[in-house]
Motif scaffolding. Sequence first.
Motif, PDB file in Angstrom:
ATOM      1  N   PRO A   1     -88.873  42.908  20.211  1.00 56.90           N
ATOM      2  CA  PRO A   1     -89.719  42.219  19.564  1.00 56.90           C
ATOM      3  C   PRO A   1     -91.273  42.139  19.804  1.00 56.90           C
ATOM      4  N   ARG A   2     -91.547  43.560  20.606  1.00 60.45           N
ATOM      5  CA  ARG A   2     -92.964  43.381  21.023  1.00 60.45           C
ATOM      6  C   ARG A   2     -93.609  44.396  19.523  1.00 60.45           C
ATOM      7  N   LEU A   3     -93.115  44.535  19.177  1.00 60.29           N
ATOM      8  CA  LEU A   3     -93.003  45.326  17.408  1.00 60.29           C
ATOM      9  C   LEU A   3     -93.785  44.602  16.365  1.00 60.29           C
ATOM     10  N   ALA A   4     -93.996  43.388  16.602  1.00 57.78           N
ATOM     11  CA  ALA A   4     -93.220  42.388  15.456  1.00 57.78           C
ATOM     12  C   ALA A   4     -93.886  42.059  14.664  1.00 57.78           C
ATOM     13  N   GLY A   5     -95.551  41.615  15.212  1.00 60.43           N
ATOM     14  CA  GLY A   5     -96.970  42.209  14.163  1.00 60.43           C
ATOM     15  C   GLY A   5     -97.015  43.348  13.653  1.00 60.43           C
ATOM     16  N   LEU A   6     -96.216  44.212  13.632  1.00 61.97           N
ATOM     17  CA  LEU A   6     -96.302  45.770  13.053  1.00 61.97           C
ATOM     18  C   LEU A   6     -95.782  45.847  11.533  1.00 61.97           C
TER      19      LEU A   6
ATOM     20  N   ARG B   1     -88.007  54.335  15.026  1.00 59.74           N
ATOM     21  CA  ARG B   1     -88.629  53.981  16.159  1.00 59.74           C
ATOM     22  C   ARG B   1     -90.049  54.601  16.403  1.00 59.74           C
ATOM     23  N   LEU B   2     -90.827  53.731  17.110  1.00 57.59           N
ATOM     24  CA  LEU B   2     -92.925  54.152  16.724  1.00 57.59           C
ATOM     25  C   LEU B   2     -93.617  54.189  18.136  1.00 57.59           C
ATOM     26  N   GLY B   3     -94.268  55.820  18.541  1.00 65.15           N
ATOM     27  CA  GLY B   3     -94.687  55.511  19.402  1.00 65.15           C
ATOM     28  C   GLY B   3     -95.720  55.958  19.791  1.00 65.15           C
ATOM     29  N   LEU B   4     -97.062  56.580  20.508  1.00 64.13           N
ATOM     30  CA  LEU B   4     -97.546  56.807  20.883  1.00 64.13           C
ATOM     31  C   LEU B   4     -97.487  58.122  22.523  1.00 64.13           C
TER      32      LEU B   4
ATOM     33  N   GLY C   1     -95.849  56.525  27.297  1.00 64.13           N
ATOM     34  CA  GLY C   1     -95.821  56.663  26.102  1.00 64.13           C
ATOM     35  C   GLY C   1     -94.169  56.742  25.607  1.00 64.13           C
ATOM     36  N   ASP C   2     -93.811  55.648  25.670  1.00 64.34           N
ATOM     37  CA  ASP C   2     -92.842  55.372  25.236  1.00 64.34           C
ATOM     38  C   ASP C   2     -91.908  55.222  23.793  1.00 64.34           C
ATOM     39  N   LEU C   3     -91.377  54.805  23.010  1.00 68.53           N
ATOM     40  CA  LEU C   3     -90.697  55.280  22.136  1.00 68.53           C
ATOM     41  C   LEU C   3     -90.126  54.284  21.769  1.00 68.53           C
ATOM     42  N   LEU C   4     -90.274  52.846  20.988  1.00 74.28           N
ATOM     43  CA  LEU C   4     -89.635  51.828  20.503  1.00 74.28           C
ATOM     44  C   LEU C   4     -89.554  50.932  19.255  1.00 74.28           C
TER      45      LEU C   4
ATOM     46  N   ALA D   1     -97.827  52.442   4.046  1.00 75.00           N
ATOM     47  CA  ALA D   1     -96.248  53.443   4.959  1.00 75.00           C
ATOM     48  C   ALA D   1     -94.927  53.454   4.971  1.00 75.00           C
ATOM     49  N   VAL D   2     -94.417  53.995   4.354  1.00 75.49           N
ATOM     50  CA  VAL D   2     -92.931  54.091   4.598  1.00 75.49           C
ATOM     51  C   VAL D   2     -92.255  54.581   5.186  1.00 75.49           C
ATOM     52  N   ILE D   3     -91.040  54.189   5.853  1.00 77.83           N
ATOM     53  CA  ILE D   3     -91.470  54.634   8.162  1.00 77.83           C
ATOM     54  C   ILE D   3     -90.055  54.433   7.930  1.00 77.83           C
ATOM     55  N   ASP D   4     -88.525  55.419   7.524  1.00 83.04           N
ATOM     56  CA  ASP D   4     -87.648  55.449   8.477  1.00 83.04           C
ATOM     57  C   ASP D   4     -87.011  56.416   9.436  1.00 83.04           C
ATOM     58  N   GLY D   5     -87.337  55.825  10.595  1.00 87.89           N
ATOM     59  CA  GLY D   5     -87.134  57.760  11.691  1.00 87.89           C
ATOM     60  C   GLY D   5     -87.902  56.945  12.822  1.00 87.89           C
ATOM     61  N   ALA D   6     -88.273  58.417  12.963  1.00 86.06           N
ATOM     62  CA  ALA D   6     -89.177  58.854  13.996  1.00 86.06           C
ATOM     63  C   ALA D   6     -90.217  58.560  13.043  1.00 86.06           C
ATOM     64  N   CYS D   7     -91.485  57.558  14.144  1.00 87.80           N
ATOM     65  CA  CYS D   7     -92.590  57.802  13.730  1.00 87.80           C
ATOM     66  C   CYS D   7     -93.694  57.916  14.714  1.00 87.80           C
ATOM     67  N   VAL D   8     -94.490  58.774  14.844  1.00 92.60           N
ATOM     68  CA  VAL D   8     -95.264  58.635  16.537  1.00 92.60           C
ATOM     69  C   VAL D   8     -96.810  59.674  16.447  1.00 92.60           C
ATOM     70  N   GLY D   9     -96.914  59.607  17.495  1.00 93.39           N
ATOM     71  CA  GLY D   9     -98.475  59.885  17.666  1.00 93.39           C
ATOM     72  C   GLY D   9     -99.121  59.679  16.415  1.00 93.39           C
TER      73      GLY D   9
END
Length: 252
Positions: free
Chosen positions: A167-172, A124-127, A159-162, A97-105
């Motif tokens: 740092p909480r997404l360091a492993g992603l 920015r990423l989130g559910l 439901g926040d986007l990070l 996955a090549v992600i640039d910008g919003a990546c949601v749901g």
Amino acid sequence: MSVDIRADGAVLTVTLDRPEKLNALRGEDIEALRAGIGELGGARAIVFRGAGGRAFSAGVDVTEFLALDSPDAAREFISALRAMLADVRRAPVTTLAVIDGACVGAAFELALACDLRVVTTRSRLGLPEIRLGIPSVVDASLLQQYVGLGVAKDLVLTGDLLEATDPRLAGLSTRLVDPSDLDRTTEELLARVTGHTPTVLAAQKRLFETWQNTTLEQGIEISVEEFAGVFEAGETRTALHRYGVEHGITPG
């Protein structure tokens, strides 16, 4: 349909192409994704991208959810999404996955289902599904393996986007890059993962799925059989011989 699928040698590129709606997915797009994944040809990697420069994807178009007028309709829709994500996860080639910008749901779930993720620092990423009154499901279940249960619960329940740099997404992120380095990093990573034999790629991908769904002992047992099985393919011997020649190694 807003999915563009193009083959170029060893790489199949799948572009979510609805930029005016931040590449939000409709039912027809989910079906098109699944059909494209099933037509690998000679590809040894699948790349997922978003068009327009603002988003990988905003996830499922909310109008799709608004049209679900019964539990049966909801089950049918989410089952189609589940099947598409399972096809991504189980693909016999490397998925990126090549992600640039919003990546949601659901798009975030697609990224989680992929083997690798190249993410720009402005992403920015989130559910956010819980804000719509629906739970995060299907491959959202993978999130805790990347970021830990505590952070996964935080993301899902708020439901926040990070920001990708949080740092909480360091492993992603497999690679976290400046937007200007996105294409170069993607190409370098693809060069590393497309040179392997189809036999070993398929075996390794099966093992990832096995390790995900069995006990440690069962996974080890199955891995022994996978190891033995690749020696049925002539390309395994060819690859071994080539490696030996390149590194000056001869059979003992």
